[in-house]
Scaffold this active site. Structure first.
Site, PDB file in Angstrom:
ATOM      1  N   HIS A 170       2.608  11.638  -1.304  1.00 60.00           N
ATOM      2  CA  HIS A 170       1.864  10.387  -1.098  1.00 60.00           C
ATOM      3  C   HIS A 170       2.392   9.274  -2.022  1.00 60.00           C
ATOM      4  O   HIS A 170       1.631   8.594  -2.701  1.00 60.00           O
ATOM      5  CB  HIS A 170       0.383  10.634  -1.361  1.00 60.00           C
ATOM      6  CG  HIS A 170      -0.545   9.771  -0.560  1.00 60.00           C
ATOM      7  ND1 HIS A 170      -0.489   8.393  -0.583  1.00 60.00           N
ATOM      8  CD2 HIS A 170      -1.552  10.084   0.293  1.00 60.00           C
ATOM      9  CE1 HIS A 170      -1.439   7.905   0.195  1.00 60.00           C
ATOM     10  NE2 HIS A 170      -2.090   8.922   0.746  1.00 60.00           N
ATOM     11  N   GLU A 305       5.097   8.718   4.101  1.00 64.38           N
ATOM     12  CA  GLU A 305       4.591  10.088   4.070  1.00 64.38           C
ATOM     13  C   GLU A 305       5.208  10.862   5.229  1.00 64.38           C
ATOM     14  O   GLU A 305       4.698  10.844   6.348  1.00 64.38           O
ATOM     15  CB  GLU A 305       3.064  10.094   4.166  1.00 64.38           C
ATOM     16  CG  GLU A 305       2.362   9.330   3.051  1.00 64.38           C
ATOM     17  CD  GLU A 305       0.879   9.190   3.318  1.00 64.38           C
ATOM     18  OE1 GLU A 305       0.179  10.233   3.346  1.00 64.38           O
ATOM     19  OE2 GLU A 305       0.414   8.048   3.517  1.00 64.38           O
TER      20      GLU A 305
END
Length: 344
Positions: A170, A305
């Site tokens: 992330h 991501e």
């Protein structure tokens, strides 16, 4: 390669790898996360201590799992069996595999150093039944810095029972080095012609929709400001981007995404063996956390991501996140930095 290690607070460690070009990568055993990346300026969002991550935002820079994104109602069917996993009581869906997840685990780690690259290898075990997921799942996340200014993330998994596994990292990038600056003037290009639209509760509708003619068309490089200024309904729904984009080509020898700093001096290229990238433009509004003593701007960062698109557990067209018993899983994503002369 130079390697240093220091206390990061609360019993966690910060390990920094620095190559011959002066590019550094800092990671921590709190969530097997990236904390810092750059040369002359900071290029990713992060905090100055483990405590700040735990108090302000546990997801920033973290390894995410078992399943990145949301699972509708926390329910899925695997090998003909119904499974119910932990849900967020606010929205009724599973998020990032349940809380607390990989992002707050204290990971064991070892360090490998070589002439051309150095790595920090983090390992953890997610026990059978954790947040309702079946199988004892052993996970390895390797953060590598090369002499060619590549940050490589290699993630492995092995379960003793059939389970779901869809990890990601992330990370948030802001190539200005200034958290008070929006990423609006960054230029983005994506190797993608389709994306997954979302419902109001951020669950994918199950469709793959063409980006052509929409604000989400990044086949040609353009400023993110064009998206933020648009009246595209999917943009308005989340005040930016928070969507999976399906890659037209995958592999470490092709560019999945390119991001260019406003002054043209820093370029990031993303390559991955996964089929989609979830782009999130840090749509925090006035609720963004303080970072390095400064207030993070709305749209103060952008994520890449890499993963199988959220919703794959119910939409076969998105791919498969099922992991068979005793079947090794491995995925690699590379983030390459290039430094250029400033635009005139």
């Amino acid at each position: 390669m130079q390697i240093t290690e220091k206390d990061f607070g609360n019993g966690y460690q910060l390990i920094t790898l620095t190559n011959d070009a002066g590019v550094h990568l800092s990671v921590t055993d709190l969530g097997a996360r990236i904390v810092s990346l750059g040369r002359d300026k900071e290029l990713v969002l992060g905090f100055d201590s483990a405590t700040e991550y735990l108090e302000k935002d546990v997801f920033i820079g973290a390894s995410i799992g078992r399943t990145a994104g949301r699972i509708e109602n926390g329910r899925f069917v695997l090998d003909g069996k119904d499974h119910q996993v932990t849900i967020d009581p606010v929205n009724g869906h599973s998020l990032h595999g349940g809380l607390p997840g990989f992002e707050t685990k204290k990971w064991a780690f070892t360090i490998e150093n070589g002439d051309n690259e150095a790595s920090v290898i983090f390992t953890t075990i997610s026990p059978d039944g954790e947040h309702g997921f079946p199988g004892n799942l052993t996970v390895e996340v390797r953060h590598t810095l090369t002499q060619e200014n590549v940050w490589r993330v290699t993630t492995k998994g092995l379960s003793d029972q059939p389970t779901l596994f869809n990890p990601t990292n992330h990370v948030y990038f802001n190539l200005t080095g200034d958290v008070t600056q929006s990423i609006a003037e960054h230029k983005l290009q994506l190797n993608s012609t389709t994306f997954a639209p979302l419902r109001q509760d951020s669950i994918p509708t199950g469709e793959k929709v063409s980006t052509a003619g929409t604000a989400f068309d990044f086949q040609s490089e353009k400023k993110l400001a064009e998206v933020f200024a648009s009246d595209f309904d999917q943009k308005k729904q989340v005040n930016g981007i928070d969507h999976p984009f399906f890659l037209d080509k995958i592999g470490l020898d092709t560019s999945a995404a390119k991001l260019l700093s406003p002054d043209g001096t820093t370029e990031l290229t993303v390559a991955t063996d996964l089929s989609s990238i979830v782009i999130f433009t840090a749509n925090f509004g006035t609720d963004a956390p303080e970072m390095h003593g400064e207030q993070l701007a709305d749209h103060g960062g952008i994520t890449f991501e890499t993963q199988i698109a959220p919703g794959a557990e119910q939409y076969a067209d998105f791919g498969s996140i099922e992991l068979a018993a005793n079947e090794p899983f491995e995925t690699i994503t590379e983030y390459k930095l290039a430094f250029k002369t400033a635009d005139k």
